[in-house]
Design an enzyme around this catalytic site. Sequence first.
Site, PDB file in Angstrom:
ATOM      1  N   ARG A 101      35.366  76.995  32.375  1.00 59.30           N
ATOM      2  CA  ARG A 101      35.248  77.784  31.133  1.00 59.30           C
ATOM      3  C   ARG A 101      33.807  77.654  30.665  1.00 59.30           C
ATOM      4  O   ARG A 101      33.350  76.550  30.377  1.00 59.30           O
ATOM      5  CB  ARG A 101      36.218  77.240  30.082  1.00 59.30           C
ATOM      6  CG  ARG A 101      35.987  77.806  28.709  1.00 59.30           C
ATOM      7  CD  ARG A 101      37.096  77.497  27.732  1.00 59.30           C
ATOM      8  NE  ARG A 101      38.273  78.306  28.026  1.00 59.30           N
ATOM      9  CZ  ARG A 101      39.305  78.465  27.198  1.00 59.30           C
ATOM     10  NH1 ARG A 101      39.307  77.875  26.022  1.00 59.30           N
ATOM     11  NH2 ARG A 101      40.327  79.211  27.543  1.00 59.30           N
ATOM     12  N   HIS A 128      38.521  87.039  30.556  1.00 57.77           N
ATOM     13  CA  HIS A 128      39.528  85.968  30.522  1.00 57.77           C
ATOM     14  C   HIS A 128      40.696  86.416  31.418  1.00 57.77           C
ATOM     15  O   HIS A 128      41.801  86.667  30.938  1.00 57.77           O
ATOM     16  CB  HIS A 128      39.971  85.719  29.083  1.00 57.77           C
ATOM     17  CG  HIS A 128      40.682  84.423  28.867  1.00 57.77           C
ATOM     18  ND1 HIS A 128      40.879  83.492  29.877  1.00 57.77           N
ATOM     19  CD2 HIS A 128      41.254  83.878  27.753  1.00 57.77           C
ATOM     20  CE1 HIS A 128      41.525  82.459  29.385  1.00 57.77           C
ATOM     21  NE2 HIS A 128      41.770  82.661  28.110  1.00 57.77           N
ATOM     22  N   GLN A 131      44.243  84.667  31.475  1.00 59.77           N
ATOM     23  CA  GLN A 131      45.059  85.038  30.317  1.00 59.77           C
ATOM     24  C   GLN A 131      45.799  86.352  30.585  1.00 59.77           C
ATOM     25  O   GLN A 131      46.999  86.484  30.319  1.00 59.77           O
ATOM     26  CB  GLN A 131      44.142  85.193  29.081  1.00 59.77           C
ATOM     27  CG  GLN A 131      44.853  85.692  27.855  1.00 59.77           C
ATOM     28  CD  GLN A 131      45.875  84.705  27.329  1.00 59.77           C
ATOM     29  OE1 GLN A 131      45.547  83.527  27.160  1.00 59.77           O
ATOM     30  NE2 GLN A 131      47.093  85.149  27.080  1.00 59.77           N
ATOM     31  N   ASP A 223      43.126  89.755  19.100  1.00 57.75           N
ATOM     32  CA  ASP A 223      42.525  88.454  19.394  1.00 57.75           C
ATOM     33  C   ASP A 223      41.576  88.129  18.230  1.00 57.75           C
ATOM     34  O   ASP A 223      41.308  88.977  17.376  1.00 57.75           O
ATOM     35  CB  ASP A 223      41.785  88.519  20.748  1.00 57.75           C
ATOM     36  CG  ASP A 223      41.137  87.201  21.141  1.00 57.75           C
ATOM     37  OD1 ASP A 223      41.565  86.145  20.631  1.00 57.75           O
ATOM     38  OD2 ASP A 223      40.181  87.218  21.955  1.00 57.75           O
ATOM     39  N   CYS A 264      46.547  86.200  22.525  1.00 58.31           N
ATOM     40  CA  CYS A 264      46.318  85.150  23.530  1.00 58.31           C
ATOM     41  C   CYS A 264      46.359  83.749  22.925  1.00 58.31           C
ATOM     42  O   CYS A 264      46.540  82.783  23.660  1.00 58.31           O
ATOM     43  CB  CYS A 264      44.978  85.383  24.212  1.00 58.31           C
ATOM     44  SG  CYS A 264      43.607  85.396  23.047  1.00 58.31           S
ATOM     45  N   ARG A 292      51.329  81.306  30.878  1.00 51.82           N
ATOM     46  CA  ARG A 292      50.073  80.818  31.445  1.00 51.82           C
ATOM     47  C   ARG A 292      50.376  79.813  32.559  1.00 51.82           C
ATOM     48  O   ARG A 292      49.735  79.811  33.609  1.00 51.82           O
ATOM     49  CB  ARG A 292      49.207  80.124  30.364  1.00 51.82           C
ATOM     50  CG  ARG A 292      48.634  81.038  29.298  1.00 51.82           C
ATOM     51  CD  ARG A 292      47.592  81.995  29.853  1.00 51.82           C
ATOM     52  NE  ARG A 292      46.483  81.346  30.514  1.00 51.82           N
ATOM     53  CZ  ARG A 292      45.391  80.879  29.920  1.00 51.82           C
ATOM     54  NH1 ARG A 292      45.250  81.016  28.616  1.00 51.82           N
ATOM     55  NH2 ARG A 292      44.405  80.309  30.612  1.00 51.82           N
TER      56      ARG A 292
HETATM   57  N1   CP Z   1      44.432  81.540  25.294  1.00 50.54           N
HETATM   58  C1   CP Z   1      43.666  80.498  25.670  1.00 50.54           C
HETATM   59  O1   CP Z   1      42.918  80.581  26.656  1.00 50.54           O
HETATM   60  O2   CP Z   1      43.791  79.404  24.910  1.00 50.54           O
HETATM   61  P1   CP Z   1      42.900  78.076  24.990  1.00 50.54           P
HETATM   62  O3   CP Z   1      41.560  78.421  24.415  1.00 50.54           O
HETATM   63  O4   CP Z   1      43.648  77.088  24.155  1.00 50.54           O
HETATM   64  O5   CP Z   1      42.793  77.654  26.416  1.00 50.54           O
HETATM   65  N1  NVA Z   2      38.172  85.612  22.517  1.00 50.15           N
HETATM   66  C1  NVA Z   2      38.546  84.229  22.327  1.00 50.15           C
HETATM   67  C2  NVA Z   2      39.634  83.856  23.270  1.00 50.15           C
HETATM   68  C3  NVA Z   2      40.154  82.454  23.115  1.00 50.15           C
HETATM   69  C4  NVA Z   2      41.198  82.109  24.136  1.00 50.15           C
HETATM   70  C5  NVA Z   2      37.329  83.344  22.547  1.00 50.15           C
HETATM   71  O1  NVA Z   2      36.541  83.628  23.467  1.00 50.15           O
HETATM   72  O2  NVA Z   2      37.141  82.407  21.785  1.00 50.15           O
END
Ligand code: CP
Ligand code: NVA
Length: 308
Positions: A101, A128, A131, A223, A264, A292
């Site tokens: 990430r 993502h 997701q 989101d 999400c 997930r």
């Molecule tokens: N939806 C998602 O990716 O959540 P986290 O940021 O908790 O991993």
């Molecule tokens: N768009 C959000 C998604 C979190 C899972 C972010 O990038 O923070």
Amino acid sequence: MRKDFLTLNDFSRKDIRDLLDLASDMKEKPSTHRSVLPDKVLAMVFQKPSTRTYVSFEVAMAGMGGHAIYLGWDQLQLGRGETIEDTGRVLSRYVHGIMARVFDHRDLERLAASSTVPVINGLSDLYHPAQVLSDLLTIREKRGRLKGVSLAYIGDGNNVCNSLLLGTTKVGVDISVASPPGFAPRKDIVEMAKQNADESGSRITIMEEPRKAALAVDIIYTDAFVSMGMEKERERRLGAFLPRYRVDADLMDIAGEGSLFMHCLPVHRGEEVSGSVIDGEQSVVWDQAENRLHTQKALLYTLLRNGA
Ligand code: CP
Ligand code: NVA
């Protein structure tokens, strides 16, 4: 199948369907896949916080007989300037896959290019995809099909929106996106989605008006308005999105009876969605979060089973 899972656009409609089918099987009969990745190790590199991605990938590996190691960016020499390429080369000598990430999607591409093991996108500024794999499984479970289902994404044209655009149009889900001026999804990504839609027969519409996007759709999705790393823009963003882009009971009514709400997570109640919607009967967010785990298992098994 590609070595790496960085964006859904690298995968065909069949690849995605196979992953969803496998995930459904694994969800129904977890015991059949209990020891399919014996002694395989996944490195999980995190430059940002996570609850779902972190825990579901770790539990997915454990559930298949392997295990995972959490690596915070600053715990690694990466945080002191060791290059991404050197990190990729070294991790590839120890582990069978890397999930990362990151802030900058290009860092994931560099990691994938320098690693001999599969690299999985656990969220970047652009995409993502893990997701959205889970979202597609959830849609298929709730609606019994993907083709012809309609989804309206209301809000920020961000990483989740981009992956939804690519994922839905690959499999034939119709998508409309409503965002305020300056927050629409990137044009090049919309173009890729349009090309997918031409091939799959799905429809894609990008607009500003949330009530128009939401009209008679099966699913409303939103989101965060302030994604991780954008905290300094908070005031400006909330000013641009609120109150018009908040998903509330009125917007759900425009979608119609039987429509579903997806997110999400993590959620910011009172910002992108009202508490009564996310905690109400139309919300399927907890199933989405659970899925997930199942889609991650399918993905890990598919990418890691053939490795050394
Ligand atoms: N939806 C998602 O990716 O959540 P986290 O940021 O908790 O991993
Ligand atoms: N768009 C959000 C998604 C979190 C899972 C972010 O990038 O923070």
